[in-house]
Design an enzyme around this catalytic site. Structure first.
Site, PDB file in Angstrom:
ATOM      1  N   GLU A 116     -33.886  -3.175 -32.091  1.00 58.28           N
ATOM      2  CA  GLU A 116     -34.290  -3.817 -30.825  1.00 58.28           C
ATOM      3  C   GLU A 116     -33.180  -4.731 -30.313  1.00 58.28           C
ATOM      4  OE1 GLU A 116     -36.969  -3.073 -28.885  1.00 58.28           O
ATOM      5  OE2 GLU A 116     -37.181  -1.532 -30.413  1.00 58.28           O
ATOM      6  N   TRP A 122     -30.968  -2.765 -28.378  1.00 61.72           N
ATOM      7  CA  TRP A 122     -31.397  -2.438 -27.000  1.00 61.72           C
ATOM      8  C   TRP A 122     -30.804  -3.475 -26.046  1.00 61.72           C
ATOM      9  CZ3 TRP A 122     -33.438   1.708 -24.719  1.00 61.72           C
ATOM     10  CH2 TRP A 122     -34.109   2.649 -25.496  1.00 61.72           C
ATOM     11  N   TRP A 166     -40.538   5.213  -0.846  1.00 68.99           N
ATOM     12  CA  TRP A 166     -41.196   4.091  -1.510  1.00 68.99           C
ATOM     13  C   TRP A 166     -42.112   3.350  -0.540  1.00 68.99           C
ATOM     14  CZ3 TRP A 166     -40.807   4.265  -6.565  1.00 68.99           C
ATOM     15  CH2 TRP A 166     -39.682   4.830  -7.149  1.00 68.99           C
ATOM     16  N   ASN A 212     -43.579  -6.936 -24.509  1.00 71.30           N
ATOM     17  CA  ASN A 212     -42.779  -5.784 -24.073  1.00 71.30           C
ATOM     18  C   ASN A 212     -43.629  -4.569 -23.709  1.00 71.30           C
ATOM     19  OD1 ASN A 212     -40.230  -4.272 -23.753  1.00 71.30           O
ATOM     20  ND2 ASN A 212     -40.993  -3.151 -25.525  1.00 71.30           N
ATOM     21  N   TRP A 218     -38.710  -0.428  -7.809  1.00 79.66           N
ATOM     22  CA  TRP A 218     -38.525  -1.234  -9.028  1.00 79.66           C
ATOM     23  C   TRP A 218     -37.893  -2.577  -8.726  1.00 79.66           C
ATOM     24  CZ3 TRP A 218     -33.659  -2.879 -10.305  1.00 79.66           C
ATOM     25  CH2 TRP A 218     -32.572  -2.175  -9.773  1.00 79.66           C
ATOM     26  N   TRP A 247     -36.391  -2.410 -15.913  1.00 77.58           N
ATOM     27  CA  TRP A 247     -37.058  -1.905 -14.705  1.00 77.58           C
ATOM     28  C   TRP A 247     -36.608  -0.492 -14.366  1.00 77.58           C
ATOM     29  CZ3 TRP A 247     -41.365  -2.935 -12.349  1.00 77.58           C
ATOM     30  CH2 TRP A 247     -41.971  -4.159 -12.631  1.00 77.58           C
TER      31      TRP A 247
HETATM   32  C1  LIG Z   1     -39.643  -4.036 -17.006  1.00 73.46           C
HETATM   33  C2  LIG Z   1     -38.983  -4.793 -18.134  1.00 73.46           C
HETATM   34  C3  LIG Z   1     -38.260  -5.959 -17.870  1.00 73.46           C
HETATM   35  C4  LIG Z   1     -37.644  -6.667 -18.911  1.00 73.46           C
HETATM   36  N1  LIG Z   1     -36.944  -7.807 -18.608  1.00 73.46           N
HETATM   37  C5  LIG Z   1     -36.326  -8.490 -19.602  1.00 73.46           C
HETATM   38  C6  LIG Z   1     -35.587  -9.662 -19.319  1.00 73.46           C
HETATM   39  O1  LIG Z   1     -35.441 -10.082 -18.166  1.00 73.46           O
HETATM   40  N2  LIG Z   1     -35.032 -10.337 -20.366  1.00 73.46           N
HETATM   41  C7  LIG Z   1     -35.143  -9.900 -21.658  1.00 73.46           C
HETATM   42  O2  LIG Z   1     -34.623 -10.552 -22.574  1.00 73.46           O
HETATM   43  N3  LIG Z   1     -35.806  -8.758 -21.945  1.00 73.46           N
HETATM   44  C8  LIG Z   1     -36.409  -8.048 -20.976  1.00 73.46           C
HETATM   45  N4  LIG Z   1     -37.107  -6.917 -21.281  1.00 73.46           N
HETATM   46  C9  LIG Z   1     -37.070  -6.398 -22.666  1.00 73.46           C
HETATM   47  C10 LIG Z   1     -38.189  -6.871 -23.601  1.00 73.46           C
HETATM   48  O3  LIG Z   1     -39.433  -6.741 -22.992  1.00 73.46           O
HETATM   49  C11 LIG Z   1     -38.008  -8.313 -24.071  1.00 73.46           C
HETATM   50  O4  LIG Z   1     -36.705  -8.505 -24.556  1.00 73.46           O
HETATM   51  C12 LIG Z   1     -38.979  -8.659 -25.196  1.00 73.46           C
HETATM   52  O5  LIG Z   1     -40.305  -8.476 -24.785  1.00 73.46           O
HETATM   53  C13 LIG Z   1     -38.754 -10.097 -25.615  1.00 73.46           C
HETATM   54  O6  LIG Z   1     -39.675 -10.505 -26.587  1.00 73.46           O
HETATM   55  P1  LIG Z   1     -39.201 -10.810 -28.070  1.00 73.46           P
HETATM   56  O7  LIG Z   1     -38.039 -11.733 -28.067  1.00 73.46           O
HETATM   57  O8  LIG Z   1     -40.409 -11.237 -28.841  1.00 73.46           O
HETATM   58  O9  LIG Z   1     -38.724  -9.379 -28.539  1.00 73.46           O
HETATM   59  P2  LIG Z   1     -38.512  -8.755 -29.991  1.00 73.46           P
HETATM   60  O10 LIG Z   1     -39.355  -7.540 -30.078  1.00 73.46           O
HETATM   61  O11 LIG Z   1     -38.667  -9.768 -31.035  1.00 73.46           O
HETATM   62  O12 LIG Z   1     -37.006  -8.242 -29.911  1.00 73.46           O
HETATM   63  C14 LIG Z   1     -35.901  -9.034 -30.334  1.00 73.46           C
HETATM   64  C15 LIG Z   1     -34.883  -9.138 -29.247  1.00 73.46           C
HETATM   65  O13 LIG Z   1     -34.330  -7.866 -28.961  1.00 73.46           O
HETATM   66  C16 LIG Z   1     -34.048  -7.775 -27.567  1.00 73.46           C
HETATM   67  N5  LIG Z   1     -34.848  -6.679 -27.001  1.00 73.46           N
HETATM   68  C17 LIG Z   1     -35.980  -6.165 -27.482  1.00 73.46           C
HETATM   69  N6  LIG Z   1     -36.394  -5.137 -26.703  1.00 73.46           N
HETATM   70  C18 LIG Z   1     -35.507  -5.024 -25.704  1.00 73.46           C
HETATM   71  C19 LIG Z   1     -35.367  -4.161 -24.585  1.00 73.46           C
HETATM   72  N7  LIG Z   1     -36.257  -3.173 -24.350  1.00 73.46           N
HETATM   73  N8  LIG Z   1     -34.330  -4.339 -23.739  1.00 73.46           N
HETATM   74  C20 LIG Z   1     -33.417  -5.313 -23.962  1.00 73.46           C
HETATM   75  N9  LIG Z   1     -33.492  -6.167 -25.023  1.00 73.46           N
HETATM   76  C21 LIG Z   1     -34.512  -6.010 -25.879  1.00 73.46           C
HETATM   77  C22 LIG Z   1     -34.428  -9.100 -26.940  1.00 73.46           C
HETATM   78  O14 LIG Z   1     -33.288  -9.909 -26.852  1.00 73.46           O
HETATM   79  C23 LIG Z   1     -35.429  -9.652 -27.939  1.00 73.46           C
HETATM   80  O15 LIG Z   1     -35.493 -11.047 -27.925  1.00 73.46           O
HETATM   81  C24 LIG Z   1     -37.742  -6.185 -20.251  1.00 73.46           C
HETATM   82  C25 LIG Z   1     -38.469  -5.016 -20.504  1.00 73.46           C
HETATM   83  C26 LIG Z   1     -39.086  -4.335 -19.464  1.00 73.46           C
HETATM   84  C27 LIG Z   1     -39.868  -3.080 -19.788  1.00 73.46           C
END
Ligand SMILES: Cc1cc2nc3c(=O)[nH]c(=O)nc-3n(C[C@H](O)[C@H](O)[C@H](O)COP(=O)(O)OP(=O)(O)OC[C@H]3O[C@@H](n4cnc5c(N)ncnc54)[C@H](O)[C@@H]3O)c2cc1C
Length: 488
Positions: free
Chosen positions: A285, A288, A316, A351, A369, A392
């Site tokens: 993650e 990602w 759209w 997420n 989006w 997005w």
């Molecule tokens: C529409 C949409 C918009 C989003 N906007 C953002 C945003 O503005 N900022 C943001 O940090 N994340 C964003 N995310 C990704 C993700 O949802 C969040 O990083 C995550 O929910 C943060 O919670 P956590 O720290 O508990 O994640 P955990 O599951 O604990 O993951 C650990 C870290 O990995 C990174 N990570 C995990 N999943 C993703 C992912 N899919 N994409 C990028 N990084 C990821 C983050 O830095 C996160 O803190 C978005 C996802 C979607 C679907």
């Protein structure tokens, strides 16, 4: 004029790296001599993506924490407002600094500004150096076999795992030497980052911005969450993820610190060096996030336009009242509304639910989006241009993704699968709290006596669905036919 090189201070230009530990720019400057740490607020240089309201709340508190920590170390944080170059040159003049160091940012406007600032500082006879403090790998370091950027995640992830391990985090300098001339500074309050209306009041219960808050969040994650992460990360009702995203965005903690802490906990956890499934999934993650930066760096136009440009030709919707209903969590689909209310109250959304609300906006309401990205930008404490744009575009089907564009989440099935008991729904939708399963996932199908017994008056306290999902799906597939003719 700069002082002699042995005593001349170095300016550390703080941006999205609001910490002392594992801070390459701070370590570099403090090894040279006195240090002048500065944070400069200037929205005009953010390319139209100045921090939104929730991010500003975070920034205020994170700066407070950094400022206290730097003062403890011996060199207080200077706060300024103004164009970066002019502000840095003024500060260099006032303190006799011989140069400026910073950790890199990767947003297109920041890259353009930083490149210009670096060249101008050097022209003025100052040193100017940048470091990697925010990513595990620089976006140009991970390459395909033919030397180009990656377009999909799985091979990117494999390349990250095959690459040299990210370097171990740097220790925080034990002390910092201040400049001889103490520069003037605004107060953090003068930046006006906190909202005037108190919509942020619950943020304080959910978050502790700053380096110490990030360390605590990481330690809770490693102690209680990481082992179950592979499964629990998809369950919005439980604390199944790290909640480190705002800390990572603002750099209260660096990704290398997180990466190595997870590795160390995994090894020390009695697994004799073998990674637990939770830890391995978590590192993936984190990558990602790296991939989002990789895409942003190589495709900077994606902050404004779809990576698959044919998506710009879809018809759209411009329905502003539908957008408003979505924003305020009144679509009539409980899982969508719960997510948007969680976002409003806490500045964060799980997420899985981000994906569901994003799919609903772009596929059920056919709203572009970019409108969703703008709303998230203003309301998320973790709003991050790379991850938000990437997320997005992924949800809309127009980004870097191997899945077909016609994937459309069914909000009811998603709700039943990831929140089977409706706990998450009940937490955020008190008006449905007495409704049992399965009806809480689709209250409009509940028999009238069930609704009555639960005290739910559909169409009054809680709305009827604003669209029929099956019909909306058909309409969207019809609108997306233009993509087929564009050769997808
Ligand atoms: C529409 C949409 C918009 C989003 N906007 C953002 C945003 O503005 N900022 C943001 O940090 N994340 C964003 N995310 C990704 C993700 O949802 C969040 O990083 C995550 O929910 C943060 O919670 P956590 O720290 O508990 O994640 P955990 O599951 O604990 O993951 C650990 C870290 O990995 C990174 N990570 C995990 N999943 C993703 C992912 N899919 N994409 C990028 N990084 C990821 C983050 O830095 C996160 O803190 C978005 C996802 C979607 C679907």
């Amino acid at each position: 004029m700069p002082e002699t090189s042995s005593t001349a201070p170095t300016i550390v230009w703080y941006r999205q790296d609001l910490r002392i530990g594992d801070h390459p720019a701070l370590s570099d400057a403090s090894a040279r001599g006195p240090v002048v740490p500065v944070y400069i607020l200037w929205d005009e240089e953010e390319g139209g993506w100045a921090p939104g309201s929730a991010s500003r709340w975070w920034l205020h508190h994170s700066l407070k924490s950094l400022s206290a920590d730097l003062a403890d170390k011996g060199s207080p944080l200077v706060i300024r407002r103004g164009p970066a170059l002019k502000t840095l040159l003024d500060l260099a003049r006032q303190t006799g600094a011989s140069g400026v160091v910073w950790n890199r940012r990767y947003e297109p406007a920041a890259i353009a500004r930083d490149t210009a600032v670096k060249a101008a500082l050097r022209r003025e006879g100052l040193t100017a150096e940048s470091h990697n403090g925010s990513l595990l790998f620089e976006p140009w370091e991970i390459k395909t076999g033919s030397g180009g950027p990656f377009k999909v995640f799985t091979p990117f992830w494999r390349a990250c795992r095959a690459a040299t391990e990210p370097p171990a985090p740097l220790k925080a300098p034990r002390t910092l030497t201040p400049p001889r001339q103490r520069p003037s500074s605004l107060r953090i309050e003068d930046l006006g980052l906190l909202p005037r209306i108190g919509w942020d009041k619950e943020f304080y219960e959910h978050w502790k911005p700053g380096e110490a808050g990030a360390a605590r969040e990481l330690s809770t994650f490693l102690k209680n969450v990481v082992d179950g992460y592979a499964v629990q990360r998809d369950v919005p009702a439980v604390r199944g993820t790290s909640r480190l995203s705002p800390h990572l965005h603002w750099g209260d903690i660096g990704p290398r610190q997180v990466w190595h802490a997870v590795l160390a906990a995994s090894v020390n956890g009695g697994r004799a060096g073998a990674m637990g499934k939770g830890a391995e999934t978590y590192l993936k993650e984190l990558c990602w996030r790296e991939f989002a930066y990789h895409v942003l760096y190589h495709q900077p136009r994606t902050v404004d336009v779809s990576l698959r440009e044919e998506f710009e030709h879809v018809a759209w919707s411009k329905d502003r009242s539908a957008l408003k209903r979505w924003q305020s969590g009144r679509t009539g689909y409980p899982i969508v509304d719960a997510g948007l209310r969680e976002l409003w109250v806490t500045g964060w959304m799980h997420n899985r639910v981000r994906m569901i609300v994003g799919s609903f906006l772009t596929k059920d309401l056919l709203i572009p989006w970019r409108k969703g990205a703008e709303w998230f930008w203003d309301t998320l404490v973790d709003a991050d241009l790379a991850s938000n744009t990437f997320g997005w575009q992924w949800v809309a089907g127009c980004g870097a993704d191997a899945a077909p564009y016609f994937r459309i989440f069914n909000p009811v099935l998603q709700s039943e699968r990831f929140d089977p008991q409706g706990e998450y729904l009940r937490r955020w939708l008190p008006e449905l709290a007495r409704l049992g399963t399965p009806w809480i996932h689709r209250p409009w199908e509940a028999p009238p006596e069930v609704l009555r017994a639960a005290g739910v008056r559909l169409g009054e306290e809680y709305p009827l669905p604003m669209v029929d999902h099956a019909e909306a799906r058909e309409r969207t597939l019809e609108a997306f036919k233009v993509l087929k003719s564009a050769g997808r």
